[in-house]
Write a protein that holds these residues in place. Sequence first.
Motif, PDB file in Angstrom:
ATOM      1  N   ASP A   1       0.542  -1.168   0.085  1.00 45.86           N
ATOM      2  CA  ASP A   1       0.054  -0.039   0.035  1.00 45.86           C
ATOM      3  C   ASP A   1       0.907   1.291  -0.131  1.00 45.86           C
ATOM      4  O   ASP A   1       0.639   2.101  -0.803  1.00 45.86           O
ATOM      5  CB  ASP A   1      -0.895   0.007   1.362  1.00 45.86           C
ATOM      6  N   ARG A   2       1.924   1.423   0.818  1.00 48.80           N
ATOM      7  CA  ARG A   2       2.729   2.397   0.895  1.00 48.80           C
ATOM      8  C   ARG A   2       3.289   2.594  -0.735  1.00 48.80           C
ATOM      9  O   ARG A   2       3.462   3.666  -1.106  1.00 48.80           O
ATOM     10  CB  ARG A   2       3.911   2.272   1.759  1.00 48.80           C
TER      11      ARG A   2
ATOM     12  N   ILE B   1       0.879   4.225  -2.936  1.00 47.28           N
ATOM     13  CA  ILE B   1       0.631   5.265  -2.662  1.00 47.28           C
ATOM     14  C   ILE B   1       1.731   6.426  -3.108  1.00 47.28           C
ATOM     15  O   ILE B   1       1.583   7.416  -4.012  1.00 47.28           O
ATOM     16  CB  ILE B   1       0.212   5.618  -0.987  1.00 47.28           C
TER      17      ILE B   1
ATOM     18  N   TYR C   1       7.553   1.003  13.223  1.00 47.80           N
ATOM     19  CA  TYR C   1       6.869   1.048  12.087  1.00 47.80           C
ATOM     20  C   TYR C   1       6.831   2.618  11.571  1.00 47.80           C
ATOM     21  O   TYR C   1       7.113   2.846  10.508  1.00 47.80           O
ATOM     22  CB  TYR C   1       5.538   0.730  12.617  1.00 47.80           C
TER      23      TYR C   1
ATOM     24  N   TYR D   1       0.886  10.870   7.176  1.00 48.79           N
ATOM     25  CA  TYR D   1      -0.260  10.128   6.845  1.00 48.79           C
ATOM     26  C   TYR D   1      -0.809   9.264   8.242  1.00 48.79           C
ATOM     27  O   TYR D   1      -1.673   8.714   8.397  1.00 48.79           O
ATOM     28  CB  TYR D   1      -0.278   9.212   5.862  1.00 48.79           C
ATOM     29  N   LEU D   2       0.362   9.356   9.202  1.00 48.07           N
ATOM     30  CA  LEU D   2      -0.017   8.472  10.412  1.00 48.07           C
ATOM     31  C   LEU D   2      -0.850   9.096  11.527  1.00 48.07           C
ATOM     32  O   LEU D   2      -0.961  10.248  11.563  1.00 48.07           O
ATOM     33  CB  LEU D   2       1.486   7.991  11.056  1.00 48.07           C
TER      34      LEU D   2
ATOM     35  N   GLN E   1     -12.653   7.083  11.839  1.00 56.71           N
ATOM     36  CA  GLN E   1     -11.698   7.858  10.889  1.00 56.71           C
ATOM     37  C   GLN E   1     -12.231   8.324   9.840  1.00 56.71           C
ATOM     38  O   GLN E   1     -11.616   9.485   8.951  1.00 56.71           O
ATOM     39  CB  GLN E   1     -10.467   6.899  10.566  1.00 56.71           C
TER      40      GLN E   1
ATOM     41  N   MET F   1     -11.707  -3.463   1.444  1.00 55.64           N
ATOM     42  CA  MET F   1     -10.295  -3.373   1.388  1.00 55.64           C
ATOM     43  C   MET F   1      -9.875  -4.350   2.579  1.00 55.64           C
ATOM     44  O   MET F   1      -9.146  -5.217   2.387  1.00 55.64           O
ATOM     45  CB  MET F   1      -9.460  -2.351   1.272  1.00 55.64           C
TER      46      MET F   1
ATOM     47  N   HIS G   1      -7.469  -6.108  -5.035  1.00 54.29           N
ATOM     48  CA  HIS G   1      -6.851  -4.778  -3.918  1.00 54.29           C
ATOM     49  C   HIS G   1      -6.717  -3.689  -4.658  1.00 54.29           C
ATOM     50  O   HIS G   1      -7.032  -2.226  -4.238  1.00 54.29           O
ATOM     51  CB  HIS G   1      -5.516  -5.491  -3.415  1.00 54.29           C
TER      52      HIS G   1
ATOM     53  N   MET H   1      -8.693   0.059  -4.384  1.00 56.39           N
ATOM     54  CA  MET H   1      -7.809   1.389  -3.899  1.00 56.39           C
ATOM     55  C   MET H   1      -8.171   2.400  -5.032  1.00 56.39           C
ATOM     56  O   MET H   1      -8.284   3.604  -4.644  1.00 56.39           O
ATOM     57  CB  MET H   1      -6.440   0.983  -3.947  1.00 56.39           C
ATOM     58  N   GLU H   2      -8.285   2.256  -6.061  1.00 54.15           N
ATOM     59  CA  GLU H   2      -8.568   3.128  -7.279  1.00 54.15           C
ATOM     60  C   GLU H   2     -10.021   3.662  -6.852  1.00 54.15           C
ATOM     61  O   GLU H   2     -10.192   4.779  -7.146  1.00 54.15           O
ATOM     62  CB  GLU H   2      -8.414   2.443  -8.639  1.00 54.15           C
TER      63      GLU H   2
ATOM     64  N   LYS I   1      -9.564   6.248  -4.538  1.00 49.42           N
ATOM     65  CA  LYS I   1      -9.131   7.231  -5.025  1.00 49.42           C
ATOM     66  C   LYS I   1      -9.973   8.192  -5.891  1.00 49.42           C
ATOM     67  O   LYS I   1      -9.869   9.420  -5.671  1.00 49.42           O
ATOM     68  CB  LYS I   1      -7.778   6.815  -5.662  1.00 49.42           C
TER      69      LYS I   1
ATOM     70  N   PRO J   1      -9.548  11.912  -4.054  1.00 48.51           N
ATOM     71  CA  PRO J   1      -8.470  11.951  -4.741  1.00 48.51           C
ATOM     72  C   PRO J   1      -7.449  12.653  -3.872  1.00 48.51           C
ATOM     73  O   PRO J   1      -6.284  11.924  -3.788  1.00 48.51           O
ATOM     74  CB  PRO J   1      -8.576  12.651  -5.968  1.00 48.51           C
TER      75      PRO J   1
ATOM     76  N   TYR K   1      -7.228   9.982  -0.163  1.00 51.17           N
ATOM     77  CA  TYR K   1      -7.203   8.466   0.150  1.00 51.17           C
ATOM     78  C   TYR K   1      -5.883   8.071   0.583  1.00 51.17           C
ATOM     79  O   TYR K   1      -6.026   6.981   1.276  1.00 51.17           O
ATOM     80  CB  TYR K   1      -7.225   7.928  -1.499  1.00 51.17           C
ATOM     81  N   GLY K   2      -4.730   8.536   0.483  1.00 51.46           N
ATOM     82  CA  GLY K   2      -3.310   8.239   0.735  1.00 51.46           C
ATOM     83  C   GLY K   2      -3.355   7.991   2.220  1.00 51.46           C
ATOM     84  O   GLY K   2      -2.804   7.151   2.763  1.00 51.46           O
ATOM     85  N   LYS K   3      -3.896   9.165   2.810  1.00 50.14           N
ATOM     86  CA  LYS K   3      -3.913   9.075   4.253  1.00 50.14           C
ATOM     87  C   LYS K   3      -5.009   8.055   4.937  1.00 50.14           C
ATOM     88  O   LYS K   3      -4.584   7.416   5.735  1.00 50.14           O
ATOM     89  CB  LYS K   3      -4.236  10.534   4.787  1.00 50.14           C
TER      90      LYS K   3
ATOM     91  N   ILE L   1      -5.851   5.195   3.556  1.00 44.25           N
ATOM     92  CA  ILE L   1      -5.258   3.941   3.243  1.00 44.25           C
ATOM     93  C   ILE L   1      -4.087   3.601   4.238  1.00 44.25           C
ATOM     94  O   ILE L   1      -3.885   2.519   4.784  1.00 44.25           O
ATOM     95  CB  ILE L   1      -5.144   3.660   1.940  1.00 44.25           C
ATOM     96  N   THR L   2      -3.220   4.817   4.606  1.00 42.53           N
ATOM     97  CA  THR L   2      -2.110   4.589   5.457  1.00 42.53           C
ATOM     98  C   THR L   2      -2.668   4.586   6.650  1.00 42.53           C
ATOM     99  O   THR L   2      -2.220   3.626   7.729  1.00 42.53           O
ATOM    100  CB  THR L   2      -1.498   5.807   5.404  1.00 42.53           C
ATOM    101  N   LEU L   3      -3.834   5.130   7.257  1.00 45.50           N
ATOM    102  CA  LEU L   3      -4.113   5.010   8.609  1.00 45.50           C
ATOM    103  C   LEU L   3      -4.852   3.638   8.850  1.00 45.50           C
ATOM    104  O   LEU L   3      -4.976   2.979   9.896  1.00 45.50           O
ATOM    105  CB  LEU L   3      -5.613   5.963   8.554  1.00 45.50           C
TER     106      LEU L   3
ATOM    107  N   GLU M   1      -3.877   0.825   7.230  1.00 45.48           N
ATOM    108  CA  GLU M   1      -2.728  -0.119   7.040  1.00 45.48           C
ATOM    109  C   GLU M   1      -2.126   0.147   8.733  1.00 45.48           C
ATOM    110  O   GLU M   1      -1.855  -0.886   9.228  1.00 45.48           O
ATOM    111  CB  GLU M   1      -1.731   0.314   6.397  1.00 45.48           C
ATOM    112  N   GLN M   2      -2.043   1.048   9.344  1.00 45.90           N
ATOM    113  CA  GLN M   2      -1.529   1.439  10.542  1.00 45.90           C
ATOM    114  C   GLN M   2      -2.513   0.760  11.657  1.00 45.90           C
ATOM    115  O   GLN M   2      -1.991   0.009  12.630  1.00 45.90           O
ATOM    116  CB  GLN M   2      -1.199   2.924  10.971  1.00 45.90           C
TER     117      GLN M   2
END
Lengths: 381, 171
Positions: free
Chosen positions: A43-44, A47, A99, A111-112, B62, B76, B101, B105-106, B109, B113, B116-118, B120-122, B124-125
Amino acid sequence: MKYIAGLILLAAQNLAFANIESCENSGSRLHAGYINGMITTLDRALINFNALEEALDPTLSTPGQDVKWVLHYNNDEAAIDQIEQLIDQKLDDEVQRLYAIITSFNSSLDYLDPEAVDEDLSTVEELKQSVQQWYTDFVDDIEVLVAESAMRVNDEAWLNDEDLSSMVSNIKADIDTECRKVLLLPHSQGNFYANAIWPRIYGETSNGYPINAFKVMGQLSLGAPTSQIGGGLASEKDDSDITAWINHDDDIILNLMNLIGLSSLEGNTSIVTDDISAHGLIDTFLGSAEISAVVQSGAASIASALEPMPLARTGIGSSSLQEVGYNDFDSMLDIRFTSDGTEYRYYGVPQGIYNSLLSAESSGAYFNANIRDSFEYYRFR
Amino acid sequence: MSRKISTPLTIFTLLAITACGGTTEPSELPEHPGEAGRLTLEGIDMDLDGVRDDVQIHIHEQNHDLPDVIAPLLHMAKYRQQAIIDYDDDGVLEESYLDTHLHTMECIKLIDPAGYGKRITLLEQATLNTGERWKTALRLDAAIASGQAIARPSVTVLDCQDVMSIPASDK
């Protein structure tokens, strides 16, 4: 009937997948390939890839140029082994910190969620300050990761690396079958892969021509921990206009490498960044308009210096010139001479000169008077 | 290469699709599992919707500012959770995992637009919140995508209907 339909289908398939023997006379095709750094989750990497495409595509997709964006994803087993060992040695909260540190190296801390990393942190600014402190706490671990990665560039194991083979195959196929030029955009450890790709592409032939006679592949390295980039072109050809790197003076990874005796390409930008690692792809290299413009300019400059493999040619029935081919995007003229079958490329030839060559009463005389000594050239066969 | 789609139009169309077919309303959220949810790789999924309960709650909390992204983010998370379990069981993954996947993601997005990065990162975290989960995810990513030449799929608003409804519970 069924038999004939089958034959037609087979023929169509063969046409679709057959190598093209020469490149088109109009337009340009570019393969823009991002190669991610170490321990980057999918994912990273995706992005980062999207951010890079968004930043560079407006510059690269110039009229007449079709850009194919490709993420060459790699998630190296040895690096995973390393990080697994580190994770196993850590307490839960230390794993969260690790991480965050890794995220700062490969992408963006913005982004975290700070609280998820440490419940005492409530803002990204606080997270960044803490990560800066954690660098010191984790310096031995980071050193091991960096050293492992950097040392492996000369490791024989690379030769059997499946990811590398896959990258080479994909790039070679785009050169052979789609006549694409290639712009590699490696970040961090991805530069080791990019460097390893060079001899494996430039040492090959494409449709019978040695690839190293053409500047078909270039590289813009970002946060490069390697000591050099490029190489592999024919000896007469200089790769300085198709290779460049952007390393930040404050890059924590590269400075650490130098401290432990592993030399990397020197820093060449000090544009202010709020990325505490000065290494993350998004925060450092795309994080401000100023540095983003440097990356765009570097990519555009390399892309404009790339050249296609031999162009489609037509016979012109001249006693001296057997075939000529011209590309209007690159302003390049390929000529095969009748006398000895040698083939030359002439650079920077205006369309008007090519048109005049075609319509000249004596194309040989026109060539001698207007092309032979007027343009830079290279004999490629 | 870049698709130029009007964002307001995109969101309007997605809202229309949602109104016609799916829902982004949170059904009753499960109770947060707390520390118990961190003890195993699989975590706890009391409502059997395929998404870890802590992740499900995270996604709703979130992303309440843009409810349209909740359903695709849940898809996802669900698909990834299944992949982690499958991979951990026998190392065998659905062939379509990577494509699905990328598709999801698209879609996210397309809806957001800029953000979306933030998001998806959140996600993932929140998903990789233990060492074991992080390690497994790295192995999983390597298994499904390492060495792949990945191009972004071309996705239109209509293509995203499949991820615009909240995943159903198997309860």
